[in-house]
Design a protein around this motif. Structure first.
Motif: not given
Lengths: 290, 787
Positions: B690, A264-265, A268-269, B707, A259-262, B771, B774
């Motif tokens: 979600x 893939x992302x 990328x980072x 969050x 949930x904090x980020x994929x 994200x 992006x």
């Protein structure tokens, strides 16, 4: 959110703590700051038979300089690290990183030993200790031994301590002169999306030696970006070096998708954050040179 | 002659509530500890949908200190389905009991409940209850629920998951769109979020059978309505029930009306004849308390080449979750779907979809943030399409003071105001012209700067009980108050409006002191006790002060008239020569001739020393129903900087120019607006409930993964006010409770899209995360450079 039943022990010395752990044959947990243990127990995700509260073992709360080495007792709280002049002088990377841990309440209670044993892949203390090349001292029924940070984890939340061992101390070797840390979070001091810490020394010839880069949140454990480190050994950290090192850091990662980020992302980072940290490191050396 | 007292309306008086709250002397539900009290824990369905077979409670019942267990069958035998106070207009009711029967239809739905000596033991017992669940096909996606092959939640009542749809329209928007030279359209996804009060729900229920008295302490915004619903549900005579809401740790609309756990605690307490406490923990909260917002808006705007908007249509689908909660389904998207703009041809269709998720309830904004995001982001797209300045486009289309009052295409009536003025104030405050002159590339590190606006109206209060009756709502539009003089020379003010951080105690005391003339400090508020306060509606819909100010004025006038009559006798004067000053009455022209309020009030209360014509007692009750809703308005502006590489962005400034009519207490208004903005910013940028589509599980159902912003995450906020008195309310006040939640999402989205205008980035989905920026950048680049 009330814990299941458990027995509670508050040993008077470390040997007694180890005996309790032995008695429960893997069914007991050490209570230090309780910042991970208590929520897990209250959510009944962990149901230890017993809790061994080491908060009375004050000799584990010491913070000392031993020659080049800095020794941090397992019970040293985050806020102690945050405000200790000794840490500020000898371990500035840890001081910088500890400000990113939780909130004031968490920092007042949580301990470095608890954080290292918990082994959260996004944790600041495991990453900082890894980058600084620390070792931990462990006491068990068969005596004491040490584990290098590189060998402390076999997976997420999985330290290689036996269930009847207690982490007693962190030993940190001399701190390189330059360091940098950045963390990407969904909100202030949240568990990070990713974090990058780096240390290094710029020799008189302007070339960097022994540069270490660690990554948090992008694998099961904090990891060293070894390919990037190798690329940068002896480099001048110019823009091309930094870009190459950023790309090479991808070899160290196997990022989660949550949930904090994929994943893939996060991938990328990684080069972006590695590059930012390396530019910080370079700026630190440039500032020192002036 | 003494100088007239400075008006208390507009004075920044200290809050009545602060002293006790800051000293830790608030009384929240969990602070209530009754003798012989037991505790309840609730077992909840772990699946989004499941058939419930056998429930074996034998082991749990045998556990020491377990006192009582209820299952669905027990609840059906002892109570009626929960009633709904604000039904979805035009839709069938979907009745449900406090515990699931043969089928549970959302994760977290209560299935069993246990009372034991402690919460920990009750939770132990829950683990020993064996429930035979058979998972059934579920659907959690809002639009997916309306697909032909979607599993239908309420097969016995409905052929599909479309609960209802209703249309409001005026003119010929489809024809205008067909002939418009420019049409923009978009589909906007608004995230499901939580109101997230600091204090979750809770109840302590105490039934004394011999006294036939049910005393309930509850964390609620509506004690009198809870009393009504409990009476309907148990069933029990209302006279037997007293509901007390002392301090409430935040409500935000989520604590309106009855929840299943309230009924369960009461049923246990009645069976056991012992007090039963239930305190919702945060994990339950995320699955059991109503959620909010989730909707998909499909909007089209047609415009002339000069930017004049000729038509707006919006077909939106709002996600209700598993059924109607007491106030389920936000209803204001349709009311304000044309925003502050002058559009005659417009249509809105609202479709209400059922999904296997926690029911939706009211939350600060109640449909207005959702539609504001869709409309205002699309307005900016129209500006980019037309290549006109977004500020100018808003100016062109905004209702002018002389257009007001204005009847919208959905037949709401906007009262007076000056919308353009707040737009200009917001633009000036962020130095819009200077920014435009410098351009977007003003950062050394390559970040791009953008500015975004979001203009809005906020409906505050209700347009009369008749309006509510037409929507099937089972509550009034009025507020009520009882004022009672006391022998210390003060006034006790009794209100059914409970105290949950909104500052109503302060505002009510200010209005009362202003009208009566007495010291603010001499007024004591008694709030939220159905056993003491007059029947009222409750604190929601940004309506409290609009309605209560009228009631307080009427009651305070009555109390003052009698006070002055008695004082005139004592001072040998006439009432119209007297004035109340501090805690005394004096002759206005001779301030030395004075008598204390304690003296006058005591005479009246005991009936001694007053004229024979005068009845004893000094007390006044009043009810007041506003004639119309009033509309607050304003414009927010955000300045952001965006990192092209990572998609990360900073909100460097956030300005809110806002009008809520006459301000009674400036810090209260500022607190309301800021608090709402923080909730709006959180929902816009980070918060998201979600659900995993395949498992139907909530994946962000704890404070770890939801969050909510901390104070460290809040950008710098500047508040600006105009103060144009409403022409239709007492004192000219407008509501202010919800406004902050409305514009942040659109303002920041517009700012990010403005920064990235050269890249053709468009954003239509919340929350707006780095994200997502992006992804939008990558998508825009790919669209421009076909591989």
């Amino acid at each position: 959110m009330k814990s299941a039943d458990f027995a509670y022990h508050r040993p008077g010395d470390i040997a007694e703590a180890v005996r309790h752990l032995q008695d429960y044959d893997g069914g007991a947990r050490v209570l230090a700051g309780g910042q991970s243990l208590m929520p897990m127990m209250n959510m009944r995700l962990w149901r230890p038979d017993a809790v061994v509260d080491i908060n009375g073992l004050t000799d584990l709360a010491e913070l000392t300089a031993e020659g080049d080495e800095t020794r941090i007792g397992a019970l040293v709280r985050y806020s102690t690290l945050e405000f200790s002049p000794l840490v500020a002088e000898r371990l500035p990377l840890l001081k910088a990183m500890v400000a990113f841990v939780g909130d004031r309440q968490v920092r007042n209670r949580g301990t470095i030993g608890g954080s290292l044993v918990q082994g959260d892949p996004t944790g600041e203390m495991p990453l900082g200790c890894l980058v600084l090349g620390a070792t931990v001292s462990v006491l068990g029924p068969s005596g004491a031994h040490t584990i290098a940070m590189e060998d402390l984890y076999e997976g997420a939340y999985t330290a290689t301590l036996a269930p009847d061992e207690v982490l007693t101390e962190v030993r940190v070797p001399p701190h390189p002169p330059h360091f940098a840390f950045r963390e990407c979070c969904r909100r202030h001091n949240d568990f990070c999306v990713l974090s990058v810490a780096a240390t290094g020394r710029m020799a008189d010839d302007g070339r960097w030696r022994g540069l270490r880069i660690g990554l948090g949140g992008v694998n099961d454990t904090p990891v060293l970006a070894e390919a990037s480190m190798a690329l940068l050994e002896g480099s001048r950290l110019d823009d091309a070096d930094i870009a190459a090192a950023g790309g090479a850091a991808l070899r160290a990662i196997d990022p989660p998708d949550d949930i904090r980020g994929s994943a893939e992302y996060r991938a990328h980072l990684v080069p972006i954050y590695v590059a930012r940290v390396l530019r910080d490191l370079r700026a630190s050396a440039q500032a020192a040179a002036r | 002659m003494s100088a007239p007292r400075q008006s208390l309306i507009g004075a920044a008086l200290p809050r009545k509530e602060d002293d006790r709250l800051l000293r830790g002397d608030g009384l929240f539900t969990d602070d209530v500890q009754l003798a012989h009290q037991l505790e309840m824990a609730v077992g909840r369905c772990p699946f989004p949908r499941a058939a419930i077979g056998a429930i074996d409670v034998a082991q749990a019942r045998a556990l020491a200190d377990v006192r009582h267990i209820l299952t669905g069958a027990d609840v059906r035998a002892a109570s009626e389905p929960l009633t709904v106070l604000r039904p979805v207009p035009g839709a069938p009711l979907l009745p449900y009991y406090a515990l699931a029967g043969e089928e549970a239809i959302h994760e977290g739905q209560p299935v069993v409940s246990v009372v034991a000596a402690s919460r920990a033991i009750a939770e132990d017992a829950l683990e020993l209850i064996d429930i035979d669940y058979e998972p059934l096909p579920h659907v959690t996606d809002t639009l997916g629920a309306l697909a032909d092959d979607a599993p239908v939640l309420h097969r016995e009542t409905l052929p599909s998951n479309l609960l209802t749809s209703n249309v409001d329209r005026a003119g010929e928007p489809e024809a205008r769109l067909a002939e418009a030279p420019v049409v923009v359209e978009g589909r906007f996804h608004v995230n499901r979020v939580s109101a997230l009060p600091m204090e979750a729900r809770g109840i302590v229920a105490h039934w004394r059978a011999g006294a036939r008295t049910l005393e309930v302490h509850a964390s609620t915004q509506t004690p009198h309505l809870i009393r009504q619903q409990l009476a309907e549900c148990l069933p029990l005579d209302e006279g037997c029930i007293r509901v007390i809401a002392s301090d409430v740790g935040g409500g935000f609309g989520m604590k309106l009306g009855l929840y299943p756990e309230d009924v369960l605690a009461v049923l246990h307490a009645m069976a056991l004849r012992r007090p039963v406490k239930w305190i919702e923990d945060r994990l339950e909260f995320f699955r059991a308390s109503t959620q909010a917002r989730e909707a998909v808006h499909e909007v089209r705007i047609g415009a002339e080449a000069d930017g004049r908007i000729v038509a707006i249509t919006n077909q939106y689908t709002t996600d209700l979750g598993a059924w109607n909660s007491t106030y389920g389904s936000a209803q204001l998207s349709s009311v304000v779907f044309t925003g502050p703009y002058k559009v005659a041809d417009a249509a809105v269709e609202r479709r209400v979809a059922l999904t296997n998720k926690t029911p939706i309830g009211a939350y600060r904004g109640y449909g207005q943030p959702e539609v504001n995001f869709a409309l205002e982001v699309l307005i900016d797209r129209l500006a980019r399409r037309l290549d006109v300045d977004p500020l100018e486009l808003r100016r062109t289309n905004m209702l002018r003071p002389e257009d007001l009052p204005w009847t919208t295409p959905s037949r709401a009536v906007y009262d007076n105001g000056d919308y353009l003025k707040t737009l200009q104030m917001a633009a000036d405050a962020v130095d819009y012209d200077a920014h435009r002159a410098v351009g977007r590339e003003c950062h050394d590190d390559g970040r791009l700067t953008g500015i975004g606006f979001a203009s809005f109206v906020e409906r505050t209060g209700y347009a009369s009980a008749r309006f509510l009756a037409g929507r099937g709502s089972r509550f009034g539009a009025h507020e009520s108050v009882v004022l009672r003089a006391n022998r210390s020379g003060g006034i006790d003010l009794y209100t059914g409006v409970s105290t949950f951080g909104q500052g109503s105690e302060t505002a009510f005391a200010q209005v009362c002191a202003e009208v009566f003339g007495i010291d603010y400090e001499a007024i004591t508020i008694h709030a939220g006790d159905s056993g003491a306060s007059p029947l009222n509606t409750g604190a929601f819909a940004s309506r409290t002060l609009i309605a209560a100010a009228g009631a307080i004025r009427e009651a305070a006038d009555a109390l003052r008239d009698k006070t002055l009559r008695i004082a005139a006798m004592v001072l040998q004067s006439t009432p119209d020569a007297l004035e109340v000053h501090g805690r005394a009455v004096r002759v206005a022209d001779e301030p030395g001739r004075t008598v204390s309020l304690a003296d006058i009030f005591t005479r009246a209360i005991i009936g001694q020393g007053i004229s024979e014509d005068e009845a004893p007692g000094l007390e006044a009750a009043a009810h007041f129903e506003p004639s119309h809703a009033s509309f607050s308005f304003g414009t927010a502006a955000a300045v952001v900087s965006v990192d092209l590489e990572s998609g990360e962005f900073d909100v460097e400034r956030f300005v809110m120019a806002h009008d809520c009519g006459v301000v009674v207490n400036p810090p209260l208004v500022e607190g309301q607006v800021r608090g709402g903005l923080v909730q709006g910013l959180g929902a816009a940028l980070a918060e998201e409930l979600r659900y995993d589509a395949s498992t139907g599980q909530l994946v962000s159902g704890s404070m770890l993964d939801y969050f909510a912003p901390t104070i460290m995450d809040v950008p710098p906020i500047d508040l600006l006010h105009t103060e144009i008195p409403s022409s239709i309310t007492p004192f000219g006040v407008r509501g202010v409770g919800e406004v902050g939640t409305i514009p942040p999402a659109a303002a920041i989205t517009n700012a990010v899209c403005d920064a990235l205008a050269d890249y053709g980035v468009e954003i239509s989905t919340l929350p707006l995360t780095p994200e997502r920026v992006w992804q939008a950048l990558s998508a825009a680049r790919n669209a421009r450079e076909p591989r």
